[in-house]
Design a protein around this motif. Structure first.
Motif, PDB file in Angstrom:
ATOM      1  N   SER A 123       0.827  -1.209   0.000  1.00  0.00           N
ATOM      2  CA  SER A 123       0.000   0.000   0.000  1.00  0.00           C
ATOM      3  C   SER A 123       0.857   1.254   0.000  1.00  0.00           C
ATOM      4  O   SER A 123       0.571   2.227  -0.723  1.00  0.00           O
ATOM      5  CB  SER A 123      -0.927  -0.002   1.222  1.00  0.00           C
ATOM      6  OG  SER A 123      -1.803  -1.105   1.181  1.00  0.00           O
ATOM      7  N   GLU A 124       1.931   1.237   0.781  1.00  0.00           N
ATOM      8  CA  GLU A 124       2.829   2.396   0.818  1.00  0.00           C
ATOM      9  C   GLU A 124       3.579   2.541  -0.505  1.00  0.00           C
ATOM     10  O   GLU A 124       3.812   3.663  -0.979  1.00  0.00           O
ATOM     11  CB  GLU A 124       3.800   2.242   1.994  1.00  0.00           C
ATOM     12  CG  GLU A 124       3.108   2.354   3.357  1.00  0.00           C
ATOM     13  CD  GLU A 124       3.959   1.815   4.503  1.00  0.00           C
ATOM     14  OE1 GLU A 124       4.861   0.991   4.233  1.00  0.00           O
ATOM     15  OE2 GLU A 124       3.699   2.199   5.652  1.00  0.00           O
ATOM     16  N   VAL A 149      -9.751  -3.091   0.189  1.00  0.00           N
ATOM     17  CA  VAL A 149      -8.903  -1.952  -0.126  1.00  0.00           C
ATOM     18  C   VAL A 149      -8.493  -1.172   1.137  1.00  0.00           C
ATOM     19  O   VAL A 149      -7.862  -0.119   1.051  1.00  0.00           O
ATOM     20  CB  VAL A 149      -9.652  -1.047  -1.152  1.00  0.00           C
ATOM     21  CG1 VAL A 149     -10.645  -0.134  -0.465  1.00  0.00           C
ATOM     22  CG2 VAL A 149      -8.709  -0.275  -2.034  1.00  0.00           C
ATOM     23  N   ASN A 157      -6.171  -1.563   3.421  1.00  0.00           N
ATOM     24  CA  ASN A 157      -4.747  -1.266   3.613  1.00  0.00           C
ATOM     25  C   ASN A 157      -4.326  -0.038   2.813  1.00  0.00           C
ATOM     26  O   ASN A 157      -3.539   0.789   3.287  1.00  0.00           O
ATOM     27  CB  ASN A 157      -3.892  -2.471   3.194  1.00  0.00           C
ATOM     28  CG  ASN A 157      -4.066  -3.661   4.114  1.00  0.00           C
ATOM     29  OD1 ASN A 157      -4.351  -3.498   5.299  1.00  0.00           O
ATOM     30  ND2 ASN A 157      -3.902  -4.863   3.579  1.00  0.00           N
ATOM     31  N   ILE A 158      -4.867   0.081   1.608  1.00  0.00           N
ATOM     32  CA  ILE A 158      -4.545   1.244   0.783  1.00  0.00           C
ATOM     33  C   ILE A 158      -5.116   2.509   1.416  1.00  0.00           C
ATOM     34  O   ILE A 158      -4.465   3.563   1.446  1.00  0.00           O
ATOM     35  CB  ILE A 158      -5.079   1.049  -0.649  1.00  0.00           C
ATOM     36  CG1 ILE A 158      -4.383  -0.144  -1.308  1.00  0.00           C
ATOM     37  CG2 ILE A 158      -4.883   2.313  -1.477  1.00  0.00           C
ATOM     38  CD1 ILE A 158      -4.952  -0.516  -2.664  1.00  0.00           C
ATOM     39  N   ALA A 209      -8.852  -3.349  -5.452  1.00  0.00           N
ATOM     40  CA  ALA A 209      -8.231  -4.424  -4.668  1.00  0.00           C
ATOM     41  C   ALA A 209      -9.091  -5.661  -4.813  1.00  0.00           C
ATOM     42  O   ALA A 209     -10.296  -5.573  -5.078  1.00  0.00           O
ATOM     43  CB  ALA A 209      -8.107  -4.024  -3.207  1.00  0.00           C
ATOM     44  N   LYS A 239      -5.365  -8.351  -1.927  1.00  0.00           N
ATOM     45  CA  LYS A 239      -5.228  -7.701  -0.626  1.00  0.00           C
ATOM     46  C   LYS A 239      -3.928  -8.079   0.077  1.00  0.00           C
ATOM     47  O   LYS A 239      -3.317  -7.232   0.754  1.00  0.00           O
ATOM     48  CB  LYS A 239      -6.424  -8.043   0.273  1.00  0.00           C
ATOM     49  CG  LYS A 239      -6.406  -7.263   1.592  1.00  0.00           C
ATOM     50  CD  LYS A 239      -7.674  -7.454   2.398  1.00  0.00           C
ATOM     51  CE  LYS A 239      -7.611  -6.611   3.679  1.00  0.00           C
ATOM     52  NZ  LYS A 239      -8.859  -6.734   4.477  1.00  0.00           N
ATOM     53  N   THR A 245      -1.166  -5.822  -0.906  1.00  0.00           N
ATOM     54  CA  THR A 245      -1.180  -4.483  -0.292  1.00  0.00           C
ATOM     55  C   THR A 245      -0.560  -4.483   1.100  1.00  0.00           C
ATOM     56  O   THR A 245      -0.193  -3.424   1.620  1.00  0.00           O
ATOM     57  CB  THR A 245      -2.620  -3.933  -0.199  1.00  0.00           C
ATOM     58  OG1 THR A 245      -3.387  -4.707   0.732  1.00  0.00           O
ATOM     59  CG2 THR A 245      -3.295  -3.931  -1.558  1.00  0.00           C
TER      60      THR A 245
END
Length: 554
Positions: A6-7, A29, A31-32, A101, A163, A166
Motif C-alpha cells: 500500500s505504501e 482496499v 490497507n490502501i 483491490a 489484498k 497491499t
C-alpha cells in the motif's frame, strides 16, 4: 527502503504527480486507505457517494486538466461499479488509472466473498489492465500503467491488486517518470508533400475537427492552419473548443444534430481534411453518401482509425500538433473567397432558431454562454440538453466541454463536473443535465456538499426522457412507452435536503438572475429549469439518411 504494498502504491502515485484520488473504501482496499490516511497532506482523497461517481469524477478531472485521473474501489461490487465510468473513458480516449483491490491470492478463483474477475470484465474497455499478485511487481506495474494511459491515443488502465499484496513488504526505490520528447521529424513528416498538393488543388476545402485535436493540445496550430488555407471549420461533439466557436470560419457541429451549413458544406466540398476524428455514425449518417464529392485527407494518431468507417484518399498517422505545425511551415497563405462567401451566406440563411416566446433549453444555454468570461467549464449528461449545449454554447477554448460522446452515459455529468472543479479550482464549473439523467447520479450532490465543491447543476426539466420521446414522436407514431416522468419529484427540495442551494426557474426573465446568483454563491447550487416536454432538438438527420437530408423541425 522496505515498504508494504500500500505504501509502495502511494509512493508510485506521488512519483506520477498524482494529487487527487476519487474513490470509495471497502474491506479489500482498507490497507490502501490506511496508507492514504498517512499521506493525506500529499494526496487528497475525494469520497464520492458511489463508485461510478468516482470513475466519472476521475474522467472529468482528466479531461479538464489534461492529467491522468485516478479512481479507486474495493473488490466485487465496488470494482464492477467502476465499469461504466471506465468504458466512458475508453470510448472518449481519456487518460485514467482505475485501482481496485481483490481478495487474497489463496482465495482467488474460489467464488470468495466480494470476489470478481475485474481484469477479465474490463479487458475490452481498457487500453491495458493488470492483476498484481506479487508485491515485487507492484511499482513497475503502476509506472507502466500511467505511461500507457498517457501515451499515443490516451485511455483507461486498470490495476487490480490482491489484498495480501497491499500488506506484503518489499524494497522500494523511487523512480521519477522519464520525459519522452516528441520527435520533431518523423517518417510521417516526410510524407506531407501529397497532403500539401491536395490542399493546393482544392477549391472548396473543409476542415473537420474531432476530439483528437483536444488531446493533442493543438489549438494554436489548428487556428493558424485554418487561417492559412482559408477554409470553413466544423467539429464533432468531442472536438468542441479545439477551434473557437465564435470565429468567422466556424460553422458549427457536423452530423445528426449538426448545423445545416456544416452538413451541406461537407456534402459539397471537394476536400475534407479530418483532424483527430473517428468518423462516428452520428457524424457521417449514411456512409455511402458522406462527403461523396470530396477527397478525404485524414490525420490521426491511431492507425486503427484510418479507413475504419470512411475510406481516406490519403492518411497521415502521427501527432496532430507536430503535423499541423509542419504543414503551417510549408503551406503558403491560400484564398478561397468564393467558397467562403457561399459558406457565409449559408450561415446566415440556416442559422439555428428556437421558440423565443417561452422558456426553452437553448435559451438557458445561450444565457449561460453570454456570462462566460473565459473561466467556465461545462459538463453535460446525455440527451437533448447535450445536443442543445453543443449547438448553442460558444466554446472558445479546449477542455471546456466534458461530455460522454462515445458511450453516451446518462448520469455522467455531475461526477465529471465535481472532478473538473477539484482539478480546476479557479474555474466556474457547471453540469447541464436533463431530469432523467439527474435522477441517475443525483446522490453525488452529497459529495459536492461534503467537500464544498461549488459546482452548479442546471437541470433542463421537461418531465420526460426527452431525446427518446423525440424519436418516439418522429419514428414510433407517438407511442410514448416508458418515457414520461411526471411523478411529482421536487428537485429543489431534494437538492436542499442534500445541503445545496436551489432555485426553480419557470420564466425566461428568471434565468439570468438565477445563473448570476448561482455563480456568486460559491457553493453547490441546483437550478431546476422547467421547459416543455415536446421541445425538440433541430435540425436532425434521420438514422441511416445522408447528412444533407436535414429535418428542420416545426
Amino acid at each position: 527502503m522496505k515498504l508494504n504494498g500500500s505504501e509502495i502504491l502511494i509512493e508510485c502515485l506521488k512519483e506520477q504527480g498524482v494529487d487527487t484520488i476519487f474513490g470509495f473504501p471497502g474491506g479489500a482496499v482498507l490497507n490502501i486507505y490506511d496508507a492514504l490516511y498517512k499521506h493525506r497532506d500529499e494526496i487528497t482523497h475525494i469520497l464520492t457517494s458511489h463508485e461510478q461517481g468516482a470513475a466519472h469524477a476521475a474522467d472529468g478531472y482528466a479531461r479538464a486538466t489534461g492529467k491522468v485521473g485516478v479512481c479507486i474501489a474495493t473488490s466485487g461490487p465496488g470494482a464492477t461499479n467502476l465499469v461504466t465510468g471506465i468504458a466512458t473513458a475508453m470510448m472518449d480516449s481519456v487518460p485514467m488509472v482505475a485501482i481496485t483491490a481483490n481478495v487474497t491470492l489463496p482465495l482467488l478463483g474460489r467464488d470468495s466473498f466480494q470476489e470478481v474477475d475485474i481484469a477479465g470484465i474490463t479487458m475490452p474497455i481498457t487500453k491495458h489492465n493488470y492483476i498484481v499478485k506479487d508485491v515485487g511487481e507492484l511499482a513497475r506495474t503502476v509506472r507502466e500503467a500511467f505511461r500507457i494511459a498517457r501515451e499515443g491515443r490516451p485511455g483507461p488502465v486498470l490495476i487490480d491488486i490482491t489484498k495480501d499484496v497491499t500488506a506484503a513488504v518489499c524494497d522500494y526505490e523511487k523512480k521519477l517518470p522519464k520525459i519522452r520528447p516528441t520527435a520533431t521529424v518523423s517518417a510521417e513528416m516526410l510524407r506531407l508533400d501529397e497532403a500539401i498538393q491536395m490542399i493546393h488543388e482544392s477549391r472548396q476545402p473543409y476542415v473537420f475537427v474531432g476530439g483528437g485535436a483536444i488531446l493533442a493540445d493543438c489549438s494554436e496550430e489548428l487556428l493558424e492552419f485554418v487561417e492559412t488555407i482559408d477554409a470553413p471549420v466544423c467539429d464533432s461533439l468531442m472536438g468542441k473548443g479545439a477551434f473557437p466557436g465564435d470565429h468567422p470560419h466556424y460553422t458549427g457541429m457536423l452530423g445528426m444534430h449538426g448545423t445545416k451549413t456544416s452538413n451541406l458544406g461537407v456534402t459539397n466540398c471537394d476536400l475534407l481534411i479530418v483532424l483527430g476524428s473517428r468518423f462516428s455514425d452520428r457524424v457521417i449518417g449514411n456512409a455511402e453518401k458522406f462527403a461523396a464529392n470530396a477527397k478525404i485527407l485524414q490525420i490521426d494518431i491511431d492507425p486503427a482509425e484510418i479507413n475504419k468507417n470512411i475510406g481516406a484518399d490519403y492518411a497521415i498517422v502521427g501527432n496532430l500538433k507536430d503535423i499541423l505545425a509542419e504543414l503551417n511551415r510549408k503551406l503558403p497563405r491560400l484564398s478561397h473567397q468564393k467558397w467562403m462567401a457561399e459558406i457565409a451566406m449559408n450561415k446566415q440563411s440556416y442559422s439555428l432558431a428556437y421558440d423565443e416566446s417561452t422558456l426553452t433549453g437553448p435559451y438557458v444555454i445561450e444565457e449561460l454562454s453570454k456570462l462566460d468570461d473565459g473561466s467556465f467549464v461545462i459538463a453535460t449528461d446525455v440527451g437533448q440538453h447535450q445536443m442543445w449545449t453543443a449547438q448553442y454554447y460558444k466554446f472558445r477554448s479546449p477542455r471546456t466541454l466534458l461530455t460522454s460522446g462515445g458511450l453516451g452515459t446518462m448520469g455522467y455529468g455531475l461526477g465529471a463536473a465535481i472532478g473538473a472543479q477539484v482539478g480546476c479550482p479557479d474555474k466556474h464549473v457547471f453540469n447541464i443535465a436533463g431530469d432523467g439523467c439527474f435522477r441517475m447520479n443525483l446522490n453525488e450532490l452529497a459529495t459536492a456538499v461534503r467537500h464544498q465543491i461549488p459546482v452548479v447543476e442546471i437541470i433542463l426539466n421537461n418531465h420526460v426522457l426527452g431525446m427518446v420521446r423525440q424519436w418516439q414522436t418522429l419514428f414510433y407514431e407517438g407511442h410514448y412507452s416508458s418515457t414520461t416522468l411526471s411523478d411529482g419529484v421536487d428537485f429543489v427540495k431534494i437538492a436542499r435536503g442534500f445541503g445545496c442551494e436551489a432555485l426553480a426557474v419557470t420564466k425566461r426573465e428568471e434565468v439570468g438572475p438565477a445563473l448570476r446568483r448561482a455563480i456568486a454563491s460559491k457553493r453547490p447550487f441546483v437550478l431546476d429549469c422547467q421547459i416543455g416536454m415536446d421541445d425538440s432538438v433541430w435540425p436532425m438527420v434521420a438514422p441511416g439518411a445522408a447528412i444533407s437530408d436535414i429535418i428542420i423541425g416545426k
